[in-house]
Design a protein around this motif. Structure first.
Motif, PDB file in Angstrom:
ATOM      1  N   VAL A 171       0.863  -1.118  -0.131  1.00 20.41           N
ATOM      2  CA  VAL A 171      -0.015   0.178  -0.005  1.00 20.41           C
ATOM      3  C   VAL A 171       0.889   1.458   0.099  1.00 20.41           C
ATOM      4  CG1 VAL A 171      -1.882   1.388   1.134  1.00 20.41           C
ATOM      5  CG2 VAL A 171      -1.706  -1.237   1.346  1.00 20.41           C
ATOM      6  N   LEU A 172       1.925   1.308   0.769  1.00 20.69           N
ATOM      7  CA  LEU A 172       2.913   2.351   0.867  1.00 20.69           C
ATOM      8  C   LEU A 172       3.639   2.737  -0.336  1.00 20.69           C
ATOM      9  CD1 LEU A 172       4.198   1.907   4.754  1.00 20.69           C
ATOM     10  CD2 LEU A 172       2.489   3.567   3.836  1.00 20.69           C
ATOM     11  N   CYS A 173       4.141   1.531  -0.770  1.00 20.36           N
ATOM     12  CA  CYS A 173       4.470   1.687  -2.354  1.00 20.36           C
ATOM     13  C   CYS A 173       3.812   2.136  -3.436  1.00 20.36           C
ATOM     14  CB  CYS A 173       5.359   0.364  -2.717  1.00 20.36           C
ATOM     15  SG  CYS A 173       6.667  -0.111  -1.671  1.00 20.36           S
ATOM     16  N   ALA A 174       2.481   1.688  -3.483  1.00 20.67           N
ATOM     17  CA  ALA A 174       1.669   2.387  -4.307  1.00 20.67           C
ATOM     18  C   ALA A 174       1.145   3.672  -4.240  1.00 20.67           C
ATOM     19  CB  ALA A 174       0.419   1.209  -4.417  1.00 20.67           C
ATOM     20  N   LEU A 175       0.847   4.024  -2.795  1.00 28.73           N
ATOM     21  CA  LEU A 175       0.367   5.486  -2.772  1.00 28.73           C
ATOM     22  C   LEU A 175       1.330   6.368  -2.025  1.00 28.73           C
ATOM     23  CD1 LEU A 175      -3.174   4.492  -1.438  1.00 28.73           C
ATOM     24  CD2 LEU A 175      -2.428   4.673  -3.783  1.00 28.73           C
ATOM     25  N   GLY A 176       2.452   6.027  -1.732  1.00 24.12           N
ATOM     26  CA  GLY A 176       3.590   6.761  -0.934  1.00 24.12           C
ATOM     27  C   GLY A 176       4.336   7.609  -2.159  1.00 24.12           C
ATOM     28  N   ASP A 177       5.352   8.498  -1.339  1.00 28.41           N
ATOM     29  CA  ASP A 177       6.272   9.026  -2.321  1.00 28.41           C
ATOM     30  C   ASP A 177       7.545   8.228  -1.847  1.00 28.41           C
ATOM     31  OD1 ASP A 177       4.612  11.102  -3.244  1.00 28.41           O
ATOM     32  OD2 ASP A 177       4.697  11.902  -1.173  1.00 28.41           O
ATOM     33  N   ASN A 178       8.492   7.986  -3.033  1.00 24.92           N
ATOM     34  CA  ASN A 178       9.917   7.442  -3.029  1.00 24.92           C
ATOM     35  C   ASN A 178       9.568   6.246  -2.336  1.00 24.92           C
ATOM     36  OD1 ASN A 178      10.695  10.226  -4.052  1.00 24.92           O
ATOM     37  ND2 ASN A 178      10.801  10.838  -1.891  1.00 24.92           N
ATOM     38  N   GLY A 230       1.738   4.787   7.383  1.00 23.44           N
ATOM     39  CA  GLY A 230       3.401   4.940   7.577  1.00 23.44           C
ATOM     40  C   GLY A 230       4.049   4.884   8.629  1.00 23.44           C
ATOM     41  N   GLN A 231       3.326   5.491   9.503  1.00 23.34           N
ATOM     42  CA  GLN A 231       3.864   5.599  11.022  1.00 23.34           C
ATOM     43  C   GLN A 231       3.732   4.329  11.450  1.00 23.34           C
ATOM     44  OE1 GLN A 231       1.724   9.377  12.002  1.00 23.34           O
ATOM     45  NE2 GLN A 231       3.378  10.701  11.435  1.00 23.34           N
ATOM     46  N   VAL A 232       2.439   3.763  11.324  1.00 22.19           N
ATOM     47  CA  VAL A 232       2.251   2.638  12.093  1.00 22.19           C
ATOM     48  C   VAL A 232       3.147   1.416  11.499  1.00 22.19           C
ATOM     49  CG1 VAL A 232       0.452   0.634  12.174  1.00 22.19           C
ATOM     50  CG2 VAL A 232      -0.262   3.079  12.355  1.00 22.19           C
ATOM     51  N   PHE A 233       3.316   1.522  10.300  1.00 19.39           N
ATOM     52  CA  PHE A 233       4.173   0.418   9.556  1.00 19.39           C
ATOM     53  C   PHE A 233       5.584   0.592  10.173  1.00 19.39           C
ATOM     54  CE2 PHE A 233       7.671  -0.586   6.251  1.00 19.39           C
ATOM     55  CZ  PHE A 233       7.400  -1.523   6.041  1.00 19.39           C
ATOM     56  N   ASP A 234       6.127   2.035  10.393  1.00 21.60           N
ATOM     57  CA  ASP A 234       7.617   2.088  10.915  1.00 21.60           C
ATOM     58  C   ASP A 234       7.572   1.627  12.577  1.00 21.60           C
ATOM     59  OD1 ASP A 234       8.223   3.188   8.641  1.00 21.60           O
ATOM     60  OD2 ASP A 234       8.097   5.358   9.223  1.00 21.60           O
ATOM     61  N   ALA A 235       6.473   1.775  13.084  1.00 20.11           N
ATOM     62  CA  ALA A 235       6.392   1.271  14.741  1.00 20.11           C
ATOM     63  C   ALA A 235       6.377  -0.274  14.678  1.00 20.11           C
ATOM     64  CB  ALA A 235       5.309   1.706  15.490  1.00 20.11           C
ATOM     65  N   MET A 236       5.633  -0.756  13.663  1.00 20.60           N
ATOM     66  CA  MET A 236       5.734  -2.365  13.698  1.00 20.60           C
ATOM     67  C   MET A 236       7.001  -2.921  13.042  1.00 20.60           C
ATOM     68  SD  MET A 236       3.024  -4.246  14.240  1.00 20.60           S
ATOM     69  CE  MET A 236       1.212  -4.212  14.087  1.00 20.60           C
ATOM     70  N   MET A 249      -3.130  -0.081  12.739  1.00 19.69           N
ATOM     71  CA  MET A 249      -2.982  -0.865  11.559  1.00 19.69           C
ATOM     72  C   MET A 249      -4.594  -0.925  11.217  1.00 19.69           C
ATOM     73  SD  MET A 249      -1.540  -4.288  10.268  1.00 19.69           S
ATOM     74  CE  MET A 249      -0.118  -4.322  11.163  1.00 19.69           C
ATOM     75  N   GLU A 250      -5.113  -1.562  11.762  1.00 19.42           N
ATOM     76  CA  GLU A 250      -6.625  -1.667  11.611  1.00 19.42           C
ATOM     77  C   GLU A 250      -7.160  -0.422  11.213  1.00 19.42           C
ATOM     78  OE1 GLU A 250     -10.181  -4.866  12.419  1.00 19.42           O
ATOM     79  OE2 GLU A 250      -9.007  -4.356  14.090  1.00 19.42           O
ATOM     80  N   LYS A 251      -7.329   0.484  12.236  1.00 19.19           N
ATOM     81  CA  LYS A 251      -8.023   1.570  12.134  1.00 19.19           C
ATOM     82  C   LYS A 251      -7.475   2.477  10.872  1.00 19.19           C
ATOM     83  CE  LYS A 251      -8.878   5.777  14.768  1.00 19.19           C
ATOM     84  NZ  LYS A 251      -8.645   6.491  16.037  1.00 19.19           N
TER      85      LYS A 251
END
Length: 406
Positions: free
Chosen positions: A141-148, A364-370, A330-332
């Motif tokens: 998801v982050l690669c599809a919609l995020g930057d860089n 992305g913040q949730v992903f980084d924490a995980m 993550m779910e939220k």
């Protein structure tokens, strides 16, 4: 985690430090009371009780938004490892008493509880593996919609968001939503979540494939417990007959029965908290943990038990696959992003694009924490497993040698 693996396990610095402090404390006390073995023994037992009380008081003092977070769960396992090491030293320093009745029976019963805890550790390992699979979907998801490549950076040029990127992200969001369903959830719950991502009976053939895919597809390929295994039943077995020692047993064992009882309570609570936090099969949490109010360490432990139970009863947490704070976040975040993508029309307006980027930033913040916390947690669970095996092996060997000399 095979039982033989413990031989290659590393000892955390916290445990080494605690052991050295314990040795130094015992040496100092021995110099102060060279002829008073009874006082030294009482000091040792009292020190263990104070340690359990202090450690759990520290765990219970966290604010609500830190309870059941990855850092808190890791701290809980550190506490268990510290208590386990202190408990091991007590048994080592009282070998002669340990091999006598009723201590030999009580110690054997404790080791039987730890065997059941090993199964819980294996199930938790499987749950962590599940979370890692969810992380991979988050990354898509982050690669599809995020930057860089998924890393948000306001100082860099933001790429335009097209319909193809949203299709890719939406597919990953759907997979993630289905994967996070608790195995006890009904088909109705599955349909409800599908609708939240814009799915219905007129879905594309790709969506229909997801709808008919069994939930078992999302189980870890390395699942180490059988489908009939139940975390709830295992916790009940760990707590079975865990009763406050009788006065006669306290006298007969010169007080040694109390650390055994305390360690049994600590073991039960830690395994229960792990099951509450991490996805597990049959995560029933209605396990009664009874500790008399007159113990100095009972208040923090019972307070934590009540707080976690209350958390599990909240409306948005009742059907959660795990109470870990990061799983909830993550779910939220994925639900909000999924609902947002259902309303989009292309080309995107500036306002909608800003809203999407904000949701992606939160995800992305949730992903980084995980990413930061899940690997260390897995190592700690493995260390707990190894330490339980080693302690049990040492203890049973000592009991065996004691019986052979009689």
């Amino acid at each position: 985690m095979p039982a033989t693996d413990y031989q290659g396990s590393s000892t955390p610095l916290t445990i080494i430090g605690r052991s050295l402090l314990s040795m130094k404390r015992d040496q100092v006390y021995a110099l102060e009371s060279p002829n008073d073995g009874s006082a030294s023994h009482d000091f040792e037992l009292g020190s263990f009780q104070r340690q359990v009380a202090d450690q759990f008081h520290d765990l219970a003092s966290v604010p609500p938004d830190e309870l059941l977070s990855l850092p808190w769960v890791r701290k809980l396992l550190d506490v268990f490892l510290c208590c386990q090491e202190e408990f091991r030293l007590i048994l080592f320093n009282n070998k002669a008493q340990v091999i006598k009745p009723p201590m030999d029976r009580l110690i054997t019963e404790y080791y039987e509880r730890t065997v059941k805890a090993l199964d819980v550790c294996n199930a938790i390992r499987d749950g962590i593996e599940q979370i890692k699979q969810w992380q991979k979907l988050l990354e898509i998801v982050l690669c599809a919609l995020g930057d860089n490549n998924g890393i948000a950076n306001n100082n860099c040029c933001q790429r335009a968001l097209g319909e193809g990127q949203f299709r890719r992200a939406k597919k990953a969001l759907i997979d993630l939503a289905i994967g996070m369903l608790d195995e006890k959830d009904s088909g109705q719950a599955l349909s409800h979540r599908n609708r939240s991502f814009g799915r219905n009976n007129n879905s594309t053939s790709h969506s229909k494939d997801h709808h008919h895919r069994p939930l078992g597809h999302f189980r870890s390929l390395s699942w180490s417990v059988s489908r009939s295994w139940s975390a709830a039943r295992q916790l009940l077995a760990i707590g079975n007959n865990l009763a406050v020692p009788r006065g006669s047993d306290v006298v007969a064992t010169n007080g040694l029965v109390m650390p055994v009882y305390k360690m049994g309570c600590v073991l039960l609570f830690v395994m229960w908290a792990l099951v509450a936090a991490i996805p597990c099969q049959d995560r029933g949490l209605q396990v009664h943990i009874y500790v008399p109010r007159h113990f100095s360490w009972d208040g923090p432990l019972l307070s934590l038990h009540e707080r976690i139970l209350e958390e599990s009863k909240k409306g948005d947490r009742k059907n959660a696959c795990g109470l870990l704070r990061e799983i909830y976040q993550m779910e939220k975040c994925t639900l909000l992003l999924g609902e947002l993508t259902d309303t989009l029309q292309f080309p995107l307006g500036e306002e909608k694009e800003m809203e999407v980027r904000q949701r992606v930033k939160e995800l992305g913040q949730v992903f980084d924490a995980m990413k930061e916390g899940i690997e260390p947690l897995e190592k700690q669970v493995r260390e707990v497993f190894h330490r339980i095996v080693r302690s049990r092996t040492e203890g049973l060997d000592s009991l065996g040698r004691g019986n052979n000399t009689e």
